[in-house]
Design a protein around this motif. Structure first.
Motif, PDB file in Angstrom:
ATOM      1  N   GLY A   1       0.811  -1.203   0.000  1.00 36.69           N
ATOM      2  CA  GLY A   1       0.000   0.000   0.000  1.00 36.69           C
ATOM      3  C   GLY A   1       0.843   1.251   0.000  1.00 36.69           C
ATOM      4  O   GLY A   1       2.072   1.196  -0.123  1.00 36.69           O
ATOM      5  N   ASN A   2       0.152   2.378   0.108  1.00 36.05           N
ATOM      6  CA  ASN A   2       0.859   3.647   0.216  1.00 36.05           C
ATOM      7  C   ASN A   2       0.114   4.556   1.172  1.00 36.05           C
ATOM      8  O   ASN A   2      -1.054   4.337   1.487  1.00 36.05           O
TER       9      ASN A   2
ATOM     10  N   VAL B   1      -0.858   8.568   1.925  1.00 40.14           N
ATOM     11  CA  VAL B   1      -0.976   9.889   1.319  1.00 40.14           C
ATOM     12  C   VAL B   1      -1.559  10.852   2.350  1.00 40.14           C
ATOM     13  O   VAL B   1      -2.183  10.434   3.330  1.00 40.14           O
TER      14      VAL B   1
ATOM     15  N   ASN C   1       1.974  11.837  -1.666  1.00 41.41           N
ATOM     16  CA  ASN C   1       2.644  10.739  -0.986  1.00 41.41           C
ATOM     17  C   ASN C   1       3.318  11.234   0.292  1.00 41.41           C
ATOM     18  O   ASN C   1       3.856  12.337   0.329  1.00 41.41           O
TER      19      ASN C   1
ATOM     20  N   THR D   1       7.465   4.162   5.389  1.00 43.29           N
ATOM     21  CA  THR D   1       7.211   4.303   3.964  1.00 43.29           C
ATOM     22  C   THR D   1       8.473   4.814   3.266  1.00 43.29           C
ATOM     23  O   THR D   1       9.301   5.504   3.870  1.00 43.29           O
TER      24      THR D   1
ATOM     25  N   ARG E   1       5.276   4.398  -0.135  1.00 45.28           N
ATOM     26  CA  ARG E   1       4.881   2.989  -0.230  1.00 45.28           C
ATOM     27  C   ARG E   1       5.344   2.190   0.978  1.00 45.28           C
ATOM     28  O   ARG E   1       6.386   2.477   1.565  1.00 45.28           O
TER      29      ARG E   1
ATOM     30  N   GLN F   1      -4.653   2.009   0.362  1.00 43.56           N
ATOM     31  CA  GLN F   1      -4.197   3.374   0.569  1.00 43.56           C
ATOM     32  C   GLN F   1      -4.671   3.859   1.938  1.00 43.56           C
ATOM     33  O   GLN F   1      -5.833   3.702   2.285  1.00 43.56           O
TER      34      GLN F   1
ATOM     35  N   VAL G   1      -4.868   7.311   4.380  1.00 45.01           N
ATOM     36  CA  VAL G   1      -4.857   8.770   4.277  1.00 45.01           C
ATOM     37  C   VAL G   1      -4.630   9.367   5.663  1.00 45.01           C
ATOM     38  O   VAL G   1      -5.424   9.147   6.578  1.00 45.01           O
TER      39      VAL G   1
END
Length: 189
Positions: free
Chosen positions: A21-22, A24, A30, A58, A63, A106, A108
């Protein structure tokens, strides 16, 4: 009738799959250097005390990657790096009932949370049972090793926790639970 020989039960090997995942921010940018937390109870366990907890940072593109057990409930959240004020942005708790290989998620970071202090009033009545610790349980899931010491006045500085409700159990010097405290997050405490 057919007799079957008795056999010892062999432990089942644990299988892991990638959880990708990432992270943001609220604007979709990012977030590099965020701490991503993953907690789960391994397959075949029933006690909350067996919860596994992993932390990854990350990369420069926001990521992250974990090796996680499929078919277990996953609890995942992220804490962004400090901003100019020293505050950090966190995500809420995300629960995943299945780890799908190759299906990125993702997170947030949209809740700004400053460091906060907690004071348990009335703890002096239990002085014979001191020192005390708080066992933290984000989303009601106790995470092994996620404890905070209370000082003599019953105060502590809380670590950054995800948005949402965290339960904290007050533990005495004998390791016995005395009471439970609910800590709402997502606003200054």
């Amino acid at each position: 009738s057919t007799a079957f020989p008795a056999t010892a039960q062999e432990p089942v090997a644990r299988v892991f799959r990638p959880l990708l995942g990432n992270v943001v921010d609220a604007n979709g940018n990012n977030v590099a250097g965020a701490e991503v937390h993953l907690s789960y109870s391994p397959t075949g366990t029933t006690s909350a005390n067996t919860t596994e907890h992993q932390i990854q940072s990350t990369d420069n593109r926001g990521r992250f990657r974990f090796q996680a057990q499929p078919c277990t409930k996953q609890l995942i959240w992220a804490i962004g790096p400090p901003n100019e004020d020293g505050h950090r942005f966190v995500t809420g708790l995300s629960r995943w009932d299945w780890v799908a290989p190759g299906r990125p998620m993702q997170l947030v970071t949209n809740k700004e949370i400053p460091a906060s202090k907690l004071t348990v009033k009335g703890i002096e009545l239990w002085a014979d049972y001191a020192p005390f610790k708080l066992q933290l349980a984000p989303g009601g899931i106790a995470i092994k090793g996620m404890t905070v010491d209370l000082d003599e006045s019953g105060s502590c500085t809380l670590p950054l926790l995800p948005g949402g409700l965290t339960t904290a159990t007050i533990i005495d010097k004998y390791g016995q639970p005395l009471a439970e405290v609910r800590i709402p997050r997502g606003r200054s405490a």
